[in-house]
Design an enzyme around this catalytic site. Structure first.
Site, short mmCIF file in Angstrom:
data_model
loop_
_atom_site.label_atom_id
_atom_site.label_comp_id
_atom_site.label_asym_id
_atom_site.label_seq_id
_atom_site.Cartn_x
_atom_site.Cartn_y
_atom_site.Cartn_z
N LYS A 154 -6.05 2.78 20.67
CA LYS A 154 -6.70 2.27 21.88
C LYS A 154 -5.89 1.09 22.40
CE LYS A 154 -8.40 -1.75 19.98
NZ LYS A 154 -7.99 -3.11 20.41
N GLY A 178 -2.23 -3.85 11.90
CA GLY A 178 -2.19 -5.17 12.54
C GLY A 178 -1.59 -5.17 13.92
N ASP A 236 -14.72 -3.00 16.37
CA ASP A 236 -14.25 -1.97 17.31
C ASP A 236 -14.68 -0.56 16.92
OD1 ASP A 236 -13.01 -3.97 18.72
OD2 ASP A 236 -10.98 -3.48 18.05
#
Length: 295
Positions: free
Chosen positions: A18, A103, A143
């Site tokens: 995303k 990350g 998320d």
């Protein structure tokens, strides 16, 4: 009632990346969390999970991730949480084909957890709806609910208030500079903008997008600054979330690929199209409509 396995064949499930197309910090709460407004859109690029359900009651994963014990792995935790929530007695073996950088700020771990929840809910026939799966998911990561629900979303609060939206599905060149960014360092920085005025969705969608964290990340991480400066030669570009990935937006795949071909040095990068409906959501729909488990 005893759970029934729908199949014992290996099934394949997308775990998409995303982007945060914009990210504005509108305040800071007394508990230290930041209030924000952000726009999530999926990409047609990501990891793949191959899942073979079984009646062993055990969750097994491959390959092992160095430095991450099994019970700390988000995929394992998602499967265990679904079993606990539903009392399911079944098991599964899950193989992860990892392509998204850890990350990077493009949702790799959260997407893996969401794909696990959605796929096993279907394969184990535990019959939870999206809201119920999202309530499990938010305990694994802020998320995760976005990936579970599977639609591009405008998020407010600390990211938990989601409104489906349909921004333009542009093409993106995404680059990960070779650095690891500490989200805590960014959000605790004294110079971070924390007072961007709250604005309605329509106003935000109708203007140039930005990221309030970008200034601090560019200040603290010269490699990110250098990569963004290079990208800005070719197209509107910015940071996604608080990870290390930066992206440029293009009107066509051809233009994105042309910029990709000019990339200097050996960096992780890819071209992908924005998707307002997650590839995971589409895979589940195909599976349900055809009553077959091969996606």
């Amino acid at each position: 009632m005893e759970n029934q396995i729908m199949t014992q064949e290996c099934t394949h499930w997308p775990s998409p990346a995303k982007l945060n197309l914009f990210l504005y910090i509108t305040g800071r709460r007394e508990d230290g969390y930041h209030e924000l407004q952000t726009l999530f859109q999926f990409l047609d690029f990501g990891d793949k999970l191959s899942i073979t359900p079984n009646d062993s009651g055990e969750i097994t994963l491959s390959p092992e991730i160095e430095g991450v014990p099994l019970r700390d792995n988000l995929i394992y935790r998602a499967a265990a949480a679904l079993k606990s929530e539903t009392g399911c007695s079944l098991g599964a073996h899950i193989h992860l084909k990892k392509v998204l950088p850890m990350g990077g700020g493009i949702g790799g771990g959260s997407s893996n957890a969401a794909t696990t929840l959605v796929a096993l809910n279907y394969l184990w026939q535990t019959h939870l709806n999206d809201d119920e799966l999202a309530r499990i998911g938010v305990k694994l990561g802020a998320d995760v609910p976005v990936f579970v629900k599977g639609f591009a979303a405008f998020a407010e609060g600390i990211g938990e208030k989601l409104t489906p939206v349909s921004p333009e599905e542009k093409w993106y060149l995404v680059i990960r500079p070779d650095v690891s960014i500490s989200t805590a360092d960014i959000f605790s920085h004294p110079d971070l903008t924390r007072n961007t005025p709250k604005r309605p969705i329509n106003a935000l969608l109708d203007q140039n997008y930005g990221n309030d964290c970008e200034k601090i990340v560019r200040l603290l991480y010269p490699k990110v600054d250098k990569q963004l400066s290079w990208l800005l030669q070719y197209a509107p570009s910015r940071l996604t979330g608080t990870g290390s990935c930066v992206f440029a937006e293009f009107s066509s795949a051809k233009k994105a690929q042309e910029a990709y071909a000019r990339l200097p040095g050996n960096v992780f990068a890819f071209v992908a199209q924005g998707r307002n409906t997650s590839p995971l959501k589409e895979a589940l729909a195909r599976c349900q409509s055809s009553e077959t488990q091969t996606i």
